[in-house]
Design a protein around this motif. Sequence first.
Motif, short mmCIF file in Angstrom:
data_model
loop_
_atom_site.label_atom_id
_atom_site.label_comp_id
_atom_site.label_asym_id
_atom_site.label_seq_id
_atom_site.Cartn_x
_atom_site.Cartn_y
_atom_site.Cartn_z
N THR A 80 0.61 -1.03 -0.50
CA THR A 80 0.16 -0.20 0.10
C THR A 80 0.49 1.27 -0.11
O THR A 80 1.70 0.89 0.56
CB THR A 80 -0.96 0.11 0.85
OG1 THR A 80 -1.91 1.53 1.19
CG2 THR A 80 -0.64 0.55 2.49
N THR A 82 0.97 5.82 -0.65
CA THR A 82 0.20 7.25 -0.55
C THR A 82 -0.80 7.61 -2.03
O THR A 82 -0.07 6.92 -3.40
CB THR A 82 0.70 8.27 -1.16
OG1 THR A 82 2.06 8.21 -1.31
CG2 THR A 82 1.53 8.49 0.44
N SER A 83 -1.62 7.45 -2.20
CA SER A 83 -3.19 7.75 -3.82
C SER A 83 -2.40 8.72 -4.54
O SER A 83 -2.30 9.66 -4.21
CB SER A 83 -4.07 8.07 -3.28
OG SER A 83 -4.65 7.95 -4.30
N TYR A 102 2.14 12.91 -3.49
CA TYR A 102 0.82 12.70 -4.74
C TYR A 102 0.07 14.46 -3.95
O TYR A 102 -0.61 14.72 -4.61
CB TYR A 102 -0.19 11.81 -3.15
CG TYR A 102 0.01 12.17 -1.57
CD1 TYR A 102 -0.19 13.32 -0.76
CD2 TYR A 102 1.34 12.10 -0.52
CE1 TYR A 102 -0.48 13.53 0.19
CE2 TYR A 102 1.91 11.99 0.67
CZ TYR A 102 0.85 13.01 0.82
OH TYR A 102 1.01 13.81 2.21
N HIS A 130 3.19 4.23 -10.53
CA HIS A 130 2.89 4.24 -9.21
C HIS A 130 4.14 3.19 -8.76
O HIS A 130 4.63 2.30 -9.01
CB HIS A 130 1.48 4.22 -8.69
CG HIS A 130 0.34 4.45 -9.78
ND1 HIS A 130 -0.08 3.84 -11.00
CD2 HIS A 130 0.18 5.69 -9.43
CE1 HIS A 130 -1.04 4.88 -11.47
NE2 HIS A 130 -1.01 5.76 -10.54
N SER A 152 -7.06 1.23 -7.68
CA SER A 152 -7.05 2.06 -6.33
C SER A 152 -6.08 2.90 -6.00
O SER A 152 -6.20 4.03 -6.09
CB SER A 152 -6.95 1.13 -4.38
OG SER A 152 -7.02 2.18 -4.31
N HIS A 153 -4.81 2.55 -6.05
CA HIS A 153 -3.75 3.20 -6.51
C HIS A 153 -3.66 3.85 -7.46
O HIS A 153 -3.34 5.40 -8.22
CB HIS A 153 -2.47 2.44 -6.65
CG HIS A 153 -2.13 1.66 -5.20
ND1 HIS A 153 -2.19 1.06 -4.57
CD2 HIS A 153 -0.85 2.62 -3.92
CE1 HIS A 153 -1.72 1.23 -3.18
NE2 HIS A 153 -1.41 1.84 -3.30
N LYS A 156 -6.92 8.37 -8.63
CA LYS A 156 -6.48 9.36 -9.38
C LYS A 156 -5.65 10.22 -10.37
O LYS A 156 -5.79 11.26 -11.05
CB LYS A 156 -5.97 9.94 -7.89
CG LYS A 156 -6.08 10.76 -6.49
CD LYS A 156 -5.46 11.11 -5.60
CE LYS A 156 -5.89 11.40 -4.20
NZ LYS A 156 -5.86 11.94 -3.33
N THR A 206 -4.99 1.77 -1.76
CA THR A 206 -3.79 2.79 -1.22
C THR A 206 -4.21 3.01 -0.08
O THR A 206 -4.88 2.47 0.59
CB THR A 206 -4.64 4.04 -1.67
OG1 THR A 206 -6.27 4.33 -1.54
CG2 THR A 206 -4.60 4.20 -2.98
N HIS A 249 -13.44 4.81 -3.37
CA HIS A 249 -12.41 3.77 -3.82
C HIS A 249 -13.48 2.82 -4.40
O HIS A 249 -14.36 2.29 -3.43
CB HIS A 249 -11.27 2.90 -3.12
CG HIS A 249 -10.45 4.34 -3.43
ND1 HIS A 249 -9.38 4.36 -4.04
CD2 HIS A 249 -10.10 5.27 -2.90
CE1 HIS A 249 -8.15 5.27 -3.89
NE2 HIS A 249 -9.17 5.76 -3.17
#
Length: 444
Positions: A80, A82-83, A102, A130, A152-153, A156, A206, A249
Amino acid sequence: MSEVFLGIDFATQNSRGVLIDSQNRVLARFSHELAPVVSGADGRLTQDPESWLVAGRYLVEQASAQAKQLGARIIGMSITATSGTFLLTDLSGTPLTHAAMYNDGRAGSPLARAEMMRAEIDAGETLFAHVPEYVISHLTGTPLKSVSTDWSHAMKTGIDLAKGDWKSAIQATAQSLQIHLPSVVAPGANLGTCTLGGIPIYAGMTDGCTAQISAGGSNVGSAVTTLGTTLVLKVVADKEVSGPGFYSHRLPASRWLAGAASNLGGISFSKFSADIEQWNEKASAHGYASHIIYPLVGTGERFPLANSKMSALHAGEPTSQTDEFRGILEGIAFAERLSYEILGAAGAPSNGELFTVGGGSKSHLWNSIRSAVMNRTIALVEDAGSDLGAARLAHAAYLGSDIAASLDSFNSSTPEHVYPDKKDVIYYEDRYQEFLSLCKVGTR
């Protein structure tokens, strides 16, 4: 030989790993610092991605050694981060830039930042990665261009969650910039095997999502409030919801994590932090605040009021520092209730259990105020964290493709429940209505 699972969290300043058993009990924790984030005059915030590789390898090695010592075998892991944090590489996976964080201020979206970064380098076709893809490529020995991202990651960056793939416009923009985006898979998909110990690596989510998973929030209607520097809220819904300051999400196969973050939180009473226990005692003895406040410390709010020019709102003035502190705690509690009401009106009702994590969860006074303001029981979670959520996600992925259904069987550690005091509930209902009137000023 027992079976265990590993979760790794890449935060801003450090990385953490946790090893759990099949009953989701924590067996060991590890950590490793990351390279410092470097800021620039143009708003850039960057980090050396090499530190991700060093940290990732270290955490896997430490976890493997601990598992061996316990007579256990790691049968799944997930990462996991940071997005929206990413870097650009050449087609062989060699970095061409430092990673853009991010919250990098050069542009409003990851792909827009990538366009600005390309203008600074002499390169043809580039790969966009990412944090998880870049680390997994090195842990598995798989070419970076062959490592998928999870939706999810990548959200954005520009994911259409309904189809679980890139938005057509995002894909077209990337192609015009000669930027290759990774293929997209669902969280929980098998992304390969770590060369260290032969550990299967499952696609993660994330850090905000895994933090919620760690607290026990996976049933529809359950919610998690993180009381940290800022107030972060997430609700499990059966459909995608979004609006000013909040979005969702997707948790495979059919649930959604609707979330939002406020600029209120621990930062609102930071000037009291040095003697926080003493102020809690004073405010508890003091009783209800004499005033109402929306306690912003700077300019701009994200949620529950979306207003970039908003500052603190006051109805009355505090009679003392103790009264001021009490008013801040009440104001944040009012904002939390409003937040959940907004999310509920959008289709994500928090009618299940309300879990609380973060440093602020240690304040009995704050929790009792929150419980009364919202007129609901609050479950305080003993052990939570994005790393723990990643480990639980790996466990759920190992059990099957329906991640949400598997997570339902995991029990969160809830050693204490806070119940609303009936007298306080009645009192705060009137004060909350006054708070709503005050908020109308902030939305003008």
